[in-house]
Design a protein around this motif. Structure first.
Motif, PDB file in Angstrom:
ATOM      1  N   VAL A   1      -4.818   2.344   6.881  1.00  0.00           N
ATOM      2  CA  VAL A   1      -5.221   0.959   6.591  1.00  0.00           C
ATOM      3  C   VAL A   1      -6.289   0.954   5.503  1.00  0.00           C
ATOM      4  O   VAL A   1      -6.230   0.177   4.552  1.00  0.00           O
ATOM      5  CB  VAL A   1      -5.736   0.251   7.870  1.00  0.00           C
ATOM      6  N   ALA A   2      -7.253   1.846   5.632  1.00  0.00           N
ATOM      7  CA  ALA A   2      -8.334   1.903   4.638  1.00  0.00           C
ATOM      8  C   ALA A   2      -7.765   2.123   3.248  1.00  0.00           C
ATOM      9  O   ALA A   2      -8.155   1.465   2.282  1.00  0.00           O
ATOM     10  CB  ALA A   2      -9.306   3.021   4.993  1.00  0.00           C
ATOM     11  N   ASP A   3      -6.829   3.022   3.139  1.00  0.00           N
ATOM     12  CA  ASP A   3      -6.276   3.361   1.842  1.00  0.00           C
ATOM     13  C   ASP A   3      -5.383   2.252   1.315  1.00  0.00           C
ATOM     14  O   ASP A   3      -5.382   1.933   0.133  1.00  0.00           O
ATOM     15  CB  ASP A   3      -5.469   4.662   1.951  1.00  0.00           C
ATOM     16  N   PHE A   4      -4.640   1.626   2.230  1.00  0.00           N
ATOM     17  CA  PHE A   4      -3.707   0.600   1.780  1.00  0.00           C
ATOM     18  C   PHE A   4      -4.439  -0.671   1.368  1.00  0.00           C
ATOM     19  O   PHE A   4      -4.020  -1.381   0.472  1.00  0.00           O
ATOM     20  CB  PHE A   4      -2.676   0.295   2.879  1.00  0.00           C
ATOM     21  N   ILE A   5      -5.538  -0.962   2.032  1.00  0.00           N
ATOM     22  CA  ILE A   5      -6.264  -2.207   1.788  1.00  0.00           C
ATOM     23  C   ILE A   5      -7.102  -2.143   0.523  1.00  0.00           C
ATOM     24  O   ILE A   5      -7.294  -3.122  -0.171  1.00  0.00           O
ATOM     25  CB  ILE A   5      -7.160  -2.536   3.011  1.00  0.00           C
ATOM     26  N   GLY A   6      -7.632  -1.018   0.228  1.00  0.00           N
ATOM     27  CA  GLY A   6      -8.364  -0.894  -1.019  1.00  0.00           C
ATOM     28  C   GLY A   6      -8.277   0.557  -1.379  1.00  0.00           C
ATOM     29  O   GLY A   6      -8.189   1.392  -0.504  1.00  0.00           O
TER      30      GLY A   6
END
Ligand SMILES: Nc1ncnc2c1ncn2[C@@H]1O[C@H](COP(=O)(O)OP(=O)(O)OP(=O)(O)O)[C@@H](O)[C@H]1O
Ligand SMILES: [Mg+2]
Length: 346
Positions: free
Chosen positions: A231-236
């Motif tokens: 999620v961290a990588d996909f969101i930013g």
């Protein structure tokens, strides 16, 4: 706020392919919900199940607390703007938008009034008589939105409705769609793989991967408290490195120990350490635990994007309003609260 749509343990299998694992999702009345995730993660499948165009393999779907799992699409109070917006090519713009109203047998006056209002909302006044095939992709997309909205559905499903628009028009339409949603009081279930679009438009973001829901939350929660490194990588864009949680609030990564604010991990537990590019600050190398050499600099309009290569080969992405030229040795400073510790996925 009342629940309007609810998915309970809904899965969808196509032969061997698990398009959707058993997902649970509650959508509230008047909410703007966005399904966000990479290609193939099950976004369209979820919409098609809510719209009634597919039957779930397991699980049930509720509308206003009534089980609608076996109710056909035209009997659901739901309208869809499809990913490939299927417009009627033998009808002009006006008649495409008027189509649903004619089926409902509204008076000609009411139809003209509603269609005119919708076309003006999507910035297509004056296009009434145009042939669908003579429109650009973006104009067709806006006809598709008008055609769905004119029916005033309780829930509108939108599958990447802005994908064919250029950036400027896309931004304008994002604002317009959000305004329409608020003015008309319609629940929106919106699909995109553009994280910025999801964060800026939604009340609630549902992050999906491989047919599973990874996280549900407000844009701020999803951005600030991603549940895992996916999620961290996909969101930013994020820097994600391996770390070892030595004890509460102390983590080892990139060859040094850093204070952080996370606790509750096992002693010496292997973790993902996530650091956002905007949280890394250029400082003199001799004052820093993290050091490296500037390998590339890109000016992105508001800030520079730099890649700093550390001695261990790690490449740190840094966003900063100041820059150092390629080849310079720099230090990277960061605050304990900018170090996000995440459990390893899987
Ligand atoms: N009719 C079908 N038959 C077989 N497999 C399918 C079918 N529809 C979808 N799938 C598979 O299910 C998975 C999820 O597809 P889905 O269309 O929901 O993805 P998506 O998240 O909308 O992706 P995209 O962003 O590319 O539109 C994919 O692996 C896809 O190939
Ligand atoms: Mg899709």
């Amino acid at each position: 706020m009342k629940n309007i749509v609810e998915l309970k343990d809904v899965s969808k299998l196509y032969d061997e392919t698990v398009a959707l694992g058993g997902i649970d999702l509650v959508i509230k009345k008047n909410e703007f919900v966005t399904l966000l995730g990479p290609s193939g993660c099950g976004k369209t499948t979820t919409l098609r199940l809510i719209g009634g165009f597919e039957q779930p393999t397991t699980g049930s779907i509720f509308f206003d607390d009534v089980d609608i799992t076996n109710v056909p699409p035209h009997k659901r109070k739901v309208n869809t703007v499809f990913q490939r917006y299927a417009l009627f090519s033998h009808l002009n713009v006006f008649e495409n938008v008027a189509f649903g109203l004619r089926i409902k047998k509204l008076s000609e006056n009411a139809i003209v009034e509603k269609v005119d209002k919708m076309l003006s909302l999507v910035n297509l006044s004056g296009f009434e008589k145009r042939d669908i095939n003579s429109l650009s992709g973006g104009q067709q997309q806006r006809v598709a939105i008008a055609r769905a909205l004119v029916n005033e559905p309780e829930v509108l499903l939108l599958d990447e409705p802005l994908a064919a628009l250029d950036l400027k028009l896309r931004r304008e339409m994002q604002h317009e769609l959000k305004n329409m949603q608020q003015q008309l009081g319609i629940t929106f279930v919106f699909v995109t793989h553009d994280q910025e679009e999801a964060l800026s438009m939604s009340d609630t973001v549902v992050v999906m991967q491989d047919g599973e829901i990874q996280q549900i939350g407000s844009p701020v929660d999803i951005y600030n408290e991603p549940i895992n490194s996916f999620v961290a990588d996909f969101i930013g864009e994020s820097n994600i490195v391996d770390g070892i949680m030595l004890e509460d609030r102390l983590v080892d990564f990139a060859g040094s120990r850093f204070e952080c604010v996370d606790s509750g991990f096992g002693k010496n537990e292997l973790v993902d350490v996530v650091i956002r590019p905007e949280d890394l600050v250029l400082i003199p190398a001799e004052k820093a635990k993290l050091t490296g050499v500037v390998r590339s600099v890109n000016f992105l309009g508001v800030h520079y994007e730099m890649i700093i290569e550390a001695k261990d080969g790690a490449r740190w992405l840094v966003h900063s309003t100041i820059m150092e030229p390629v080849g310079t040795e720099v230090g990277l400073g960061l605050e304990p609260m900018d170090i996000h510790i995440m459990k390893k996925v899987g």
